[in-house]
Scaffold this motif. Structure first.
Motif, mmCIF file in Angstrom:
data_model
loop_
_atom_site.group_PDB
_atom_site.id
_atom_site.type_symbol
_atom_site.label_atom_id
_atom_site.label_comp_id
_atom_site.label_asym_id
_atom_site.label_seq_id
_atom_site.Cartn_x
_atom_site.Cartn_y
_atom_site.Cartn_z
ATOM 1 N N LEU A 51 2.092 10.506 -2.162
ATOM 2 C CA LEU A 51 1.943 9.210 -1.517
ATOM 3 C C LEU A 51 2.087 8.067 -2.502
ATOM 4 C CD1 LEU A 51 -1.069 10.035 0.830
ATOM 5 C CD2 LEU A 51 1.281 9.609 1.541
ATOM 6 N N LEU A 52 1.523 8.218 -3.706
ATOM 7 C CA LEU A 52 1.610 7.149 -4.701
ATOM 8 C C LEU A 52 3.002 7.039 -5.297
ATOM 9 C CD1 LEU A 52 -1.831 7.589 -6.474
ATOM 10 C CD2 LEU A 52 -1.138 5.734 -4.969
ATOM 11 N N ASP A 53 3.747 8.147 -5.356
ATOM 12 C CA ASP A 53 5.129 8.065 -5.810
ATOM 13 C C ASP A 53 5.991 7.285 -4.830
ATOM 14 O OD1 ASP A 53 4.587 9.431 -8.107
ATOM 15 O OD2 ASP A 53 5.242 11.379 -7.346
ATOM 16 N N CYS A 54 5.695 7.431 -3.548
ATOM 17 C CA CYS A 54 6.446 6.682 -2.535
ATOM 18 C C CYS A 54 6.016 5.221 -2.466
ATOM 19 C CB CYS A 54 6.274 7.342 -1.166
ATOM 20 S SG CYS A 54 6.951 9.011 -1.054
ATOM 21 N N ASN A 55 4.722 4.979 -2.663
ATOM 22 C CA ASN A 55 4.201 3.613 -2.527
ATOM 23 C C ASN A 55 3.002 3.448 -3.452
ATOM 24 O OD1 ASN A 55 3.521 1.063 -1.731
ATOM 25 N ND2 ASN A 55 3.317 1.536 0.437
ATOM 26 N N PRO A 56 3.212 2.999 -4.686
ATOM 27 C CA PRO A 56 2.086 2.857 -5.619
ATOM 28 C C PRO A 56 1.040 1.847 -5.188
ATOM 29 C CG PRO A 56 4.180 2.856 -6.802
ATOM 30 C CD PRO A 56 4.505 2.735 -5.354
ATOM 31 N N CYS A 57 1.398 0.890 -4.319
ATOM 32 C CA CYS A 57 0.420 -0.117 -3.920
ATOM 33 C C CYS A 57 -0.656 0.456 -3.012
ATOM 34 C CB CYS A 57 1.102 -1.285 -3.230
ATOM 35 S SG CYS A 57 1.836 -0.871 -1.634
ATOM 36 N N LEU A 58 -0.500 1.703 -2.562
ATOM 37 C CA LEU A 58 -1.547 2.333 -1.764
ATOM 38 C C LEU A 58 -2.811 2.588 -2.568
ATOM 39 C CD1 LEU A 58 0.446 4.965 0.329
ATOM 40 C CD2 LEU A 58 -0.551 2.826 1.131
ATOM 41 N N SER A 59 -2.716 2.535 -3.888
ATOM 42 C CA SER A 59 -3.904 2.750 -4.712
ATOM 43 C C SER A 59 -4.947 1.665 -4.506
ATOM 44 C CB SER A 59 -3.512 2.814 -6.186
ATOM 45 O OG SER A 59 -2.893 1.603 -6.590
ATOM 46 N N LYS A 60 -4.538 0.503 -3.989
ATOM 47 C CA LYS A 60 -5.471 -0.588 -3.716
ATOM 48 C C LYS A 60 -5.872 -0.646 -2.257
ATOM 49 C CE LYS A 60 -4.776 -4.511 -5.822
ATOM 50 N NZ LYS A 60 -5.846 -4.507 -6.805
ATOM 51 N N TYR A 61 -5.526 0.377 -1.497
ATOM 52 C CA TYR A 61 -5.886 0.415 -0.081
ATOM 53 C C TYR A 61 -7.398 0.595 0.064
ATOM 54 C CZ TYR A 61 -6.005 2.007 4.780
ATOM 55 O OH TYR A 61 -6.291 2.152 6.108
ATOM 56 N N SER A 62 -7.952 0.058 1.160
ATOM 57 C CA SER A 62 -9.369 0.237 1.450
ATOM 58 C C SER A 62 -9.545 0.421 2.943
ATOM 59 C CB SER A 62 -10.196 -0.969 0.973
ATOM 60 O OG SER A 62 -9.759 -2.153 1.609
ATOM 61 N N THR A 63 -10.479 1.232 3.327
ATOM 62 C CA THR A 63 -10.717 1.497 4.737
ATOM 63 C C THR A 63 -11.241 0.245 5.426
ATOM 64 O OG1 THR A 63 -12.943 2.291 4.232
ATOM 65 C CG2 THR A 63 -11.191 3.918 4.343
ATOM 66 N N PHE A 64 -10.996 0.149 6.714
ATOM 67 C CA PHE A 64 -11.322 -1.080 7.441
ATOM 68 C C PHE A 64 -12.830 -1.268 7.588
ATOM 69 C CE2 PHE A 64 -12.062 -3.535 11.316
ATOM 70 C CZ PHE A 64 -11.282 -4.647 11.056
ATOM 71 N N GLY A 65 -13.570 -0.196 7.911
ATOM 72 C CA GLY A 65 -14.997 -0.344 8.184
ATOM 73 C C GLY A 65 -15.841 -0.395 6.933
ATOM 74 N N GLY A 66 -15.697 0.617 6.062
ATOM 75 C CA GLY A 66 -16.544 0.694 4.882
ATOM 76 C C GLY A 66 -15.993 -0.021 3.678
ATOM 77 N N LEU A 67 -14.683 -0.356 3.708
ATOM 78 C CA LEU A 67 -14.042 -1.011 2.577
ATOM 79 C C LEU A 67 -14.201 -0.203 1.305
ATOM 80 C CD1 LEU A 67 -14.908 -4.767 3.189
ATOM 81 C CD2 LEU A 67 -12.865 -3.537 3.822
ATOM 82 N N ASN A 68 -14.219 1.107 1.417
ATOM 83 C CA ASN A 68 -14.226 1.989 0.260
ATOM 84 C C ASN A 68 -12.792 2.342 -0.091
ATOM 85 O OD1 ASN A 68 -17.063 2.528 -0.439
ATOM 86 N ND2 ASN A 68 -17.165 3.364 1.630
ATOM 87 N N SER A 69 -12.396 2.092 -1.307
ATOM 88 C CA SER A 69 -11.046 2.397 -1.745
ATOM 89 C C SER A 69 -10.932 3.887 -2.047
ATOM 90 C CB SER A 69 -10.708 1.568 -2.985
ATOM 91 O OG SER A 69 -11.544 1.941 -4.073
ATOM 92 N N PRO A 70 -9.713 4.408 -2.166
ATOM 93 C CA PRO A 70 -9.568 5.815 -2.596
ATOM 94 C C PRO A 70 -10.229 6.093 -3.933
ATOM 95 C CG PRO A 70 -7.502 4.993 -1.715
ATOM 96 C CD PRO A 70 -8.421 3.812 -1.786
ATOM 97 N N LEU A 71 -10.302 5.089 -4.799
ATOM 98 C CA LEU A 71 -10.974 5.284 -6.087
ATOM 99 C C LEU A 71 -12.459 5.547 -5.895
ATOM 100 C CD1 LEU A 71 -10.589 5.237 -9.164
ATOM 101 C CD2 LEU A 71 -11.086 2.796 -9.114
ATOM 102 N N HIS A 72 -13.090 4.884 -4.941
ATOM 103 C CA HIS A 72 -14.505 5.130 -4.667
ATOM 104 C C HIS A 72 -14.732 6.553 -4.161
ATOM 105 C CE1 HIS A 72 -14.685 0.686 -4.731
ATOM 106 N NE2 HIS A 72 -15.956 0.846 -5.018
ATOM 107 N N PHE A 73 -13.867 7.010 -3.248
ATOM 108 C CA PHE A 73 -14.026 8.356 -2.710
ATOM 109 C C PHE A 73 -13.808 9.412 -3.796
ATOM 110 C CE2 PHE A 73 -13.196 6.093 1.298
ATOM 111 C CZ PHE A 73 -14.212 6.615 2.077
ATOM 112 N N ALA A 74 -12.773 9.227 -4.616
ATOM 113 C CA ALA A 74 -12.493 10.201 -5.665
ATOM 114 C C ALA A 74 -13.595 10.229 -6.719
ATOM 115 C CB ALA A 74 -11.147 9.890 -6.319
ATOM 116 N N ALA A 75 -14.151 9.059 -7.054
ATOM 117 C CA ALA A 75 -15.232 9.013 -8.040
ATOM 118 C C ALA A 75 -16.513 9.617 -7.489
ATOM 119 C CB ALA A 75 -15.475 7.566 -8.475
ATOM 120 N N ALA A 76 -16.798 9.397 -6.212
ATOM 121 C CA ALA A 76 -18.019 9.955 -5.620
ATOM 122 C C ALA A 76 -17.953 11.474 -5.512
ATOM 123 C CB ALA A 76 -18.262 9.338 -4.246
#
Length: 509
Positions: free
Chosen positions: A29-54
């Motif tokens: 997914l990041l190879d196709c669209n690197p800007c997805l790394s700054k994506y955040s969910t609508f309700g919790g506003l947790n980014s993929p970095l938060h989920f991976a770190a947790a």
């Protein structure tokens, strides 16, 4: 539903991959669209970095940071990825975040806790050691505690010099209600964390706020000894008393630590906490989790960047520990050479018994067992900065229409990704992850190779277009207007292909 147009489905897939530890899916997914790394969910506003770190997925955390994720991004509670990693004790993730220069002194919005509070409340002593690494200089432990010992022997009321240091201010930072990291570790009975905090100049006489505290049953204005008495850990009470805690300290409710122990049923602490106690308090050596050379190897790793992860070439000196990577650092004293990754792992995981012959806080060399206080970079190793995350602010570049690669770049680096953006200009941004509520203000975006116009240029262009329509209402003006409209293809129009194709087939029929 996500907070970006056209990228919500891919963003949710990246969130699921980061949460589940699917490295292959995240990389695709990041190879196709690197800007997805700054994506955040609508309700919790947790980014993929938060989920991976947790969840402790260290490889995905490094992948997200290399693709432009903000290392200091906050969720809806104001918590960073470092706080999530410290909360669940993932010290490898904490190490990776420190290499990307995360901010360790940030506090969340709810209770004002830092990453040190999150690590101390659950007793993750390795995470605590890494969090305070930037504040502990690589110096002998005896020189760090010389001022403290002299102040205790003199018995004067003057404040020691270390209380004014940055390390002491960070360790003694109060959260909601005035609770420090020492209060939390003492309450939950984590002796190793209490001992490490006290060696790092935590204030043993710190009291919570007098107007109230989150632990009302202990009482406002309580010391760490009150909290240790509530927790019931004998060893925590002993080390607090050995480091200068008072049995006669009263909180705002007029309770002694002995009274708190009786209220909570900790009867085995009554002989120790009694004001007339004559029991000898044992002397505790310095903490086994002190790591003085950690700061030096962290700075070298940040300076070398991703080069220390590469395998060694034929003419380079191979590390004698891992037999894979080139040597970049040398131990002080014995001058044995190691790679940066082995030295960093050695300083992060060491748990040296206090009975060892080396100095407190030093790390034994894996080759000769000599005590290492700091590491030095080899003179032959050239410095190269790490691939730092792209600081894109609130907007990210549009990757739905990737820019064409230059001929020289394609010839020089054949393994380069097709969608890789070599140089990102501030004029080609589109609102992929601009705000949690994009429907409030939707700026217009053009995804052509030229720069996207601003709001003033759009107004002037619309005025010209209207004037042309009035002056030339014929077919020539319509063709020109149609050409202008076709040039302004927005990102959202790219996802209407199937619908337009079906409409075209119906028209042809």
């Amino acid at each position: 539903m996500g907070n970006s147009f056209g990228c919500s489905a891919s963003g949710e897939r990246l969130v699921s991959a980061a949460r589940d530890g699917d490295f292959v899916e995240a990389k695709m997914l990041l190879d196709c669209n690197p800007c997805l790394s700054k994506y955040s969910t609508f309700g919790g506003l947790n980014s993929p970095l938060h989920f991976a770190a947790a969840k402790g997925h260290n490889e995905i955390v490094a992948l997200l940071l290399e693709n432009g994720a903000d290392v200091n991004s906050r969720n809806y509670c104001g918590q960073t990825a470092l706080m999530q990693a410290c909360r669940y004790g993932h010290w490898e993730v904490v190490q990776t975040l420190l290499l990307f220069k995360c901010n360790v002194i940030r506090a969340d919005y709810l209770s004002g806790r830092t990453a040190l509070h999150f690590a101390a409340v659950n007793g993750h002593v390795r995470c605590m050691r890494l969090v305070v690494a930037d504040f502990v200089p690589s110096a002998p432990f005896e020189s760090l505690n010389a001022q403290t010992i002299s102040d205790r022997s003199d018995g004067s009321n003057a404040k020691p010099k270390f209380e004014q240091s940055v390390l002491s201010k960070f360790v003694n930072k109060a959260a909601d209600g005035g609770i420090t990291a020492l209060h939390m570790a003492s309450l939950n009975g984590y002796f190793d964390s209490v001992q490490l905090l006290l060696d790092l100049h935590a204030n043993v006489s710190a009291v919570t706020f007098h107007y109230g505290t989150s632990m009302d049953l202990i009482g406002a204005g309580s010391t760490p000894l009150h909290y240790a008495a509530c927790g019931g850990n004998l060893k925590c009470c002993q080390i607090l008393l050995a480091r200068g805690a008072s049995r006669l300290s009263l909180n705002c409710s007029g309770w002694l630590p002995l009274d708190v122990a009786r209220m909570w049923g900790r009867h085995w602490l009554e002989p120790l906490l009694s004001p007339n106690c004559n029991m000898p308090v044992p002397i505790f050596p310095p903490s086994n989790y002190l790591s003085l050379p950690l700061l030096s190897v962290l700075n070298i790793a940040r300076d070398c960047g991703s080069r220390f992860l590469a395998t060694a070439s034929d003419d380079a000196d191979i590390c004698a520990v891992c037999l894979e990577r080139a040597c970049f650092v040398a131990a002080e004293g014995c001058e044995h050479e190691l790679c940066v990754r082995c030295a960093l792992y050695l300083c992060s995981t060491s748990n040296i018994p206090s009975e060892s012959s080396i100095r407190p806080g030093s790390i034994p060399c894996p080759l000769c067992r000599h005590g290492i206080v700091y590491f030095v970079k080899l003179p032959g190793s050239s410095s190269k900065e790490m691939h730092s995350p792209l600081s894109l602010g609130l907007s990210t570049p549009c990757m739905l229409h990737p820019r064409e690669q230059d001929t020289s770049e394609a010839v020089g680096s054949p393994n380069t990704r097709k969608n890789r953006v070599a140089s990102i200009s501030s004029d080609i941004f589109c609102p992929v992850t601009c705000s949690p509520f994009p429907s409030v203000a939707i700026p217009m975006c053009t995804c052509s190779e030229g720069p996207s116009p601003d709001f003033d240029s759009l107004e002037s262009e619309n005025q010209k277009e209207q004037s042309m329509r009035r002056s030339k209402p014929g077919t020539r003006g319509r063709e020109k207007t149609k050409g202008v409209r076709l040039e302004k293809t927005t990102c959202s129009n790219m996802f209407r292909g199937r619908r337009s194709c079906s409409t075209e087939h119906k028209c042809n029929a």
